[in-house]
Design a protein around this motif. Structure first.
Motif, PDB file in Angstrom:
ATOM      1  N   GLN A 150      -4.462   1.406-102.098  1.00 56.23           N
ATOM      2  CA  GLN A 150      -5.836   1.279-101.595  1.00 56.23           C
ATOM      3  C   GLN A 150      -6.300   2.611-101.021  1.00 56.23           C
ATOM      4  O   GLN A 150      -5.550   3.281-100.320  1.00 56.23           O
ATOM      5  CB  GLN A 150      -5.853   0.221-100.477  1.00 56.23           C
ATOM      6  CG  GLN A 150      -7.123   0.121 -99.660  1.00 56.23           C
ATOM      7  CD  GLN A 150      -8.210  -0.681-100.359  1.00 56.23           C
ATOM      8  OE1 GLN A 150      -7.978  -1.821-100.733  1.00 56.23           O
ATOM      9  NE2 GLN A 150      -9.368  -0.087-100.538  1.00 56.23           N
ATOM     10  N   PHE A 151      -7.541   3.008-101.323  1.00 64.48           N
ATOM     11  CA  PHE A 151      -8.058   4.168-100.592  1.00 64.48           C
ATOM     12  C   PHE A 151      -9.202   3.736 -99.687  1.00 64.48           C
ATOM     13  O   PHE A 151      -9.915   2.782 -99.965  1.00 64.48           O
ATOM     14  CB  PHE A 151      -8.461   5.311-101.544  1.00 64.48           C
ATOM     15  CG  PHE A 151      -9.885   5.275-102.032  1.00 64.48           C
ATOM     16  CD1 PHE A 151     -10.912   5.803-101.266  1.00 64.48           C
ATOM     17  CD2 PHE A 151     -10.203   4.726-103.259  1.00 64.48           C
ATOM     18  CE1 PHE A 151     -12.228   5.776-101.709  1.00 64.48           C
ATOM     19  CE2 PHE A 151     -11.511   4.692-103.720  1.00 64.48           C
ATOM     20  CZ  PHE A 151     -12.532   5.218-102.936  1.00 64.48           C
ATOM     21  N   GLN A 152      -9.329   4.459 -98.572  1.00 60.00           N
ATOM     22  CA  GLN A 152     -10.394   4.231 -97.602  1.00 60.00           C
ATOM     23  C   GLN A 152     -10.800   5.596 -97.029  1.00 60.00           C
ATOM     24  O   GLN A 152     -10.081   6.584 -97.179  1.00 60.00           O
ATOM     25  CB  GLN A 152      -9.915   3.329 -96.463  1.00 60.00           C
ATOM     26  CG  GLN A 152      -9.527   1.918 -96.867  1.00 60.00           C
ATOM     27  CD  GLN A 152     -10.720   1.026 -97.155  1.00 60.00           C
ATOM     28  OE1 GLN A 152     -11.268   0.377 -96.285  1.00 60.00           O
ATOM     29  NE2 GLN A 152     -11.151   1.005 -98.411  1.00 60.00           N
ATOM     30  N   TYR A 153     -11.935   5.603 -96.338  1.00 59.57           N
ATOM     31  CA  TYR A 153     -12.420   6.859 -95.760  1.00 59.57           C
ATOM     32  C   TYR A 153     -12.036   7.021 -94.289  1.00 59.57           C
ATOM     33  O   TYR A 153     -12.467   7.958 -93.637  1.00 59.57           O
ATOM     34  CB  TYR A 153     -13.936   6.954 -95.926  1.00 59.57           C
ATOM     35  CG  TYR A 153     -14.345   6.982 -97.381  1.00 59.57           C
ATOM     36  CD1 TYR A 153     -13.909   8.001 -98.227  1.00 59.57           C
ATOM     37  CD2 TYR A 153     -15.144   5.981 -97.916  1.00 59.57           C
ATOM     38  CE1 TYR A 153     -14.267   8.027 -99.563  1.00 59.57           C
ATOM     39  CE2 TYR A 153     -15.507   6.000 -99.246  1.00 59.57           C
ATOM     40  CZ  TYR A 153     -15.064   7.025-100.070  1.00 59.57           C
ATOM     41  OH  TYR A 153     -15.413   7.042-101.400  1.00 59.57           O
ATOM     42  N   SER A 154     -11.237   6.095 -93.789  1.00 56.68           N
ATOM     43  CA  SER A 154     -10.766   6.186 -92.408  1.00 56.68           C
ATOM     44  C   SER A 154      -9.411   5.492 -92.318  1.00 56.68           C
ATOM     45  O   SER A 154      -8.934   4.909 -93.301  1.00 56.68           O
ATOM     46  CB  SER A 154     -11.759   5.512 -91.451  1.00 56.68           C
ATOM     47  OG  SER A 154     -11.665   4.104 -91.562  1.00 56.68           O
ATOM     48  N   LEU A 155      -8.834   5.514 -91.125  1.00 53.55           N
ATOM     49  CA  LEU A 155      -7.554   4.837 -90.886  1.00 53.55           C
ATOM     50  C   LEU A 155      -7.750   3.427 -90.326  1.00 53.55           C
ATOM     51  O   LEU A 155      -6.778   2.787 -89.936  1.00 53.55           O
ATOM     52  CB  LEU A 155      -6.705   5.677 -89.929  1.00 53.55           C
ATOM     53  CG  LEU A 155      -6.175   6.999 -90.507  1.00 53.55           C
ATOM     54  CD1 LEU A 155      -5.537   7.842 -89.414  1.00 53.55           C
ATOM     55  CD2 LEU A 155      -5.167   6.739 -91.628  1.00 53.55           C
TER      56      LEU A 155
END
Length: 196
Positions: A150-155
């Motif tokens: 999964q990719f995201q723009y934050s943690l």
């Protein structure tokens, strides 16, 4: 700005809940997302939220000839484009339904588990109950030791992923707009479960 990126930006402003970025993912992010996928031994591959298909095309290039790819895209304009692009490849199903229903489609085709699930869903845009339902459905659909990437723009998604998956590694990709975090999560094995 080229036509594809311009269309993506339009869809972002129209559907911020389901379109999680202002432009398609970079090739650098695609490489990082897929580098831990063992395509040779993956017969059932699932993709959540492909958008314009940046990862999808790379998956198709790498997947083995006998593999099946299930693509879940809920946003209708992207779904129609992807369906048209891949309609002549019998290995590929483009599905206009929630990723939470992944098991239904695998079972309908006689597939017990997915080997890997690759997700671009904007998890933090969703209601938390929906996010957890999607993640739990993904975990159940995976084979033991299967991977959810999964990719995201934050943690921010880390605390949710930890509740579902037994191990998580995180990599940062600066060469993307915006920069992105790639989470590689592994499903606990059946042997490990019996030892808990």
């Amino acid at each position: 700005m080229d036509k594809k990126k311009n269309n993506f930006l339009k869809e972002f402003f129209k559907e911020r809940k389901t379109v999680g970025a202002i432009r398609p993912s970079s090739e650098c992010l695609a490489k990082k997302m897929l580098k831990n996928v063992n395509f040779k031994n993956s017969d059932v591959i699932v993709e959540f939220g492909p958008g314009t298909g940046v990862f999808t095309r790379r998956i198709i290039e790498e997947m083995n000839p006998n593999a099946s790819l299930y693509i879940f895209e809920l946003h209708s304009p992207f779904y129609v484009k992807l369906q048209k692009e891949f309609e002549n490849d019998e290995r590929i199903q483009v599905i206009n339904d929630s990723a939470a229903n992944v098991r239904k489609y695998l079972k309908a085709d006689g597939k017990e588990f997915a080997d890997v699930i690759i997700s671009s869903l904007p998890l933090t845009n969703f209601d938390q109950k929906l996010t957890m339902r999607i993640l739990k459905s993904a975990e159940i659909a995976l084979k033991p030791e299967g991977k959810y990437i999964q990719f995201q723009y934050s943690l921010n998604a880390r605390k949710l992923l930890i509740k579902i998956f037994s191990s998580i590694s995180i990599q940062f990709t600066a060469n993307n707009l915006p920069p992105a975090f790639v989470y590689t999560c592994k499903k606990i094995s059946l042997i490990s479960q019996t030892n808990l």
